[in-house]
Motif scaffolding. Structure first.
Motif, PDB file in Angstrom:
ATOM      1  N   UNK A  75       0.821  -1.206   0.000  1.00 35.71           N
ATOM      2  CA  UNK A  75       0.000   0.000   0.000  1.00 35.71           C
ATOM      3  C   UNK A  75       0.858   1.260   0.000  1.00 35.71           C
ATOM      4  N   UNK A  76       0.186   2.397  -0.189  1.00 30.52           N
ATOM      5  CA  UNK A  76       0.865   3.683  -0.215  1.00 30.52           C
ATOM      6  C   UNK A  76       0.472   4.480   1.032  1.00 30.52           C
ATOM      7  N   UNK A  77       1.445   5.097   1.671  1.00 32.40           N
ATOM      8  CA  UNK A  77       1.185   5.889   2.880  1.00 32.40           C
ATOM      9  C   UNK A  77       0.523   7.210   2.515  1.00 32.40           C
ATOM     10  N   UNK A  78      -0.402   7.611   3.344  1.00 32.64           N
ATOM     11  CA  UNK A  78      -1.070   8.902   3.191  1.00 32.64           C
ATOM     12  C   UNK A  78      -0.689   9.813   4.346  1.00 32.64           C
ATOM     13  N   UNK A  79      -1.679  10.502   4.870  1.00 37.97           N
ATOM     14  CA  UNK A  79      -1.466  11.432   5.968  1.00 37.97           C
ATOM     15  C   UNK A  79      -1.173  10.667   7.261  1.00 37.97           C
ATOM     16  N   UNK A  80      -0.161  11.120   8.003  1.00 36.13           N
ATOM     17  CA  UNK A  80       0.205  10.514   9.283  1.00 36.13           C
ATOM     18  C   UNK A  80       0.208  11.622  10.336  1.00 36.13           C
ATOM     19  N   UNK A  81      -0.617  11.452  11.365  1.00 37.83           N
ATOM     20  CA  UNK A  81      -0.704  12.427  12.450  1.00 37.83           C
ATOM     21  C   UNK A  81      -0.459  11.699  13.760  1.00 37.83           C
ATOM     22  N   UNK A 105      -7.632  -5.537   6.283  1.00 38.95           N
ATOM     23  CA  UNK A 105      -6.452  -4.702   6.017  1.00 38.95           C
ATOM     24  C   UNK A 105      -6.078  -3.909   7.264  1.00 38.95           C
ATOM     25  N   UNK A 106      -7.074  -3.327   7.936  1.00 39.47           N
ATOM     26  CA  UNK A 106      -6.821  -2.546   9.157  1.00 39.47           C
ATOM     27  C   UNK A 106      -6.208  -3.427  10.237  1.00 39.47           C
ATOM     28  N   UNK A 107      -6.752  -4.633  10.401  1.00 37.75           N
ATOM     29  CA  UNK A 107      -6.216  -5.556  11.406  1.00 37.75           C
ATOM     30  C   UNK A 107      -4.765  -5.916  11.093  1.00 37.75           C
ATOM     31  N   UNK A 108      -4.486  -6.242   9.826  1.00 40.66           N
ATOM     32  CA  UNK A 108      -3.117  -6.592   9.421  1.00 40.66           C
ATOM     33  C   UNK A 108      -2.156  -5.411   9.623  1.00 40.66           C
ATOM     34  N   UNK A 109      -2.602  -4.211   9.248  1.00 44.68           N
ATOM     35  CA  UNK A 109      -1.749  -3.033   9.412  1.00 44.68           C
ATOM     36  C   UNK A 109      -1.481  -2.742  10.884  1.00 44.68           C
ATOM     37  N   UNK A 116       6.525  -2.590  14.875  1.00 48.22           N
ATOM     38  CA  UNK A 116       7.527  -1.537  14.684  1.00 48.22           C
ATOM     39  C   UNK A 116       7.510  -0.471  15.759  1.00 48.22           C
ATOM     40  N   UNK A 117       6.320  -0.090  16.224  1.00 42.33           N
ATOM     41  CA  UNK A 117       6.188   0.976  17.227  1.00 42.33           C
ATOM     42  C   UNK A 117       5.145   0.565  18.269  1.00 42.33           C
ATOM     43  N   UNK A 118       5.511  -0.283  19.212  1.00 42.04           N
ATOM     44  CA  UNK A 118       4.532  -0.808  20.158  1.00 42.04           C
ATOM     45  C   UNK A 118       3.990   0.223  21.146  1.00 42.04           C
ATOM     46  N   UNK A 119       4.639   1.386  21.291  1.00 41.51           N
ATOM     47  CA  UNK A 119       4.166   2.355  22.270  1.00 41.51           C
ATOM     48  C   UNK A 119       2.991   3.198  21.769  1.00 41.51           C
ATOM     49  N   UNK A 120       2.681   3.110  20.479  1.00 39.22           N
ATOM     50  CA  UNK A 120       1.607   3.922  19.905  1.00 39.22           C
ATOM     51  C   UNK A 120       0.335   3.111  19.714  1.00 39.22           C
ATOM     52  N   UNK A 121      -0.795   3.796  19.834  1.00 37.75           N
ATOM     53  CA  UNK A 121      -2.107   3.223  19.529  1.00 37.75           C
ATOM     54  C   UNK A 121      -2.484   3.734  18.133  1.00 37.75           C
ATOM     55  N   UNK A 122      -2.687   2.821  17.184  1.00 36.94           N
ATOM     56  CA  UNK A 122      -2.905   3.202  15.792  1.00 36.94           C
ATOM     57  C   UNK A 122      -4.384   3.254  15.446  1.00 36.94           C
ATOM     58  N   UNK A 123      -4.762   4.280  14.702  1.00 38.75           N
ATOM     59  CA  UNK A 123      -6.096   4.442  14.160  1.00 38.75           C
ATOM     60  C   UNK A 123      -5.904   4.517  12.641  1.00 38.75           C
ATOM     61  N   UNK A 124      -6.237   3.422  11.967  1.00 36.97           N
ATOM     62  CA  UNK A 124      -5.947   3.315  10.541  1.00 36.97           C
ATOM     63  C   UNK A 124      -7.194   3.648   9.729  1.00 36.97           C
ATOM     64  N   UNK A 125      -7.002   4.465   8.708  1.00 42.43           N
ATOM     65  CA  UNK A 125      -8.062   4.826   7.778  1.00 42.43           C
ATOM     66  C   UNK A 125      -7.661   4.313   6.397  1.00 42.43           C
ATOM     67  N   UNK A 126      -8.449   3.391   5.841  1.00 48.66           N
ATOM     68  CA  UNK A 126      -8.142   2.791   4.541  1.00 48.66           C
ATOM     69  C   UNK A 126      -8.951   3.499   3.468  1.00 48.66           C
ATOM     70  N   UNK A 127      -8.248   3.981   2.437  1.00 49.22           N
ATOM     71  CA  UNK A 127      -8.898   4.664   1.314  1.00 49.22           C
ATOM     72  C   UNK A 127      -8.494   3.975   0.011  1.00 49.22           C
ATOM     73  N   UNK A 128      -9.381   4.032  -0.993  1.00 51.04           N
ATOM     74  CA  UNK A 128      -9.055   3.392  -2.276  1.00 51.04           C
ATOM     75  C   UNK A 128      -7.966   4.140  -3.031  1.00 51.04           C
TER      76      UNK A 128
END
Length: 128
Positions: A75-81, A105-109, A116-128
């Motif tokens: 996949x391609x990375x988009x906005x990261x905040x 996809x969200x679960x796998x990501x 890679x970064x276990x200290x962060x809580x990730x909120x993934x948004x999948x877009x086409x």
């Protein structure tokens, strides 16, 4: 006699005041030097511009997330905040997906990001 005592007392007070200023002046010079050294080598305060050549931890984390996406996924990375312990990541998958596929996809990501970064809580948004 009273005038002589008054003059000696005044001279004594002035001498005491002048002696008190010297250590304080030395102390303030030391503190000023410490502050200058601290400000020169740190970018801890987010209210001021970065004064060092090194990136902040947030930039490092965003770069790491982008690397993870580029290396471990198609996949391609988009906005990261990143704010505190939360990271909001937009990922472009390149095609329309069903809700079930998006959830997979969200679960796998999330698993890959956690490695890679276990200290962060990730909120993934999948877009086409």
């Amino acid at each position: 006699m009273k005038h002589l005592i008054a003059i000696l007392f005044t001279a004594f007070l002035l001498a005491a005041c002048n002696q008190g200023d010297q250590p304080q002046d030395t102390q303030s010079k030391k503190e000023r030097a410490e502050l200058e050294n601290y400000e020169e080598f740190t970018d801890q305060n987010p209210n001021f511009l970065n004064t060092t050549n090194e990136q902040t931890a947030v930039k490092d984390d965003a770069t790491k997330i982008e690397e993870i996406i580029n290396v471990k996924t198609p996949y391609k990375a988009g906005n990261i905040v990143i704010s505190g312990k939360d990271a909001w990541v937009t990922v472009y998958v390149g095609k329309e997906c069903s809700a079930r596929e998006k959830n997979k996809i969200i679960k796998d990501l999330n698993e890959v990001f956690y490695e890679g970064l276990p200290r962060l809580q990730f909120h993934v948004n999948v877009k086409p």
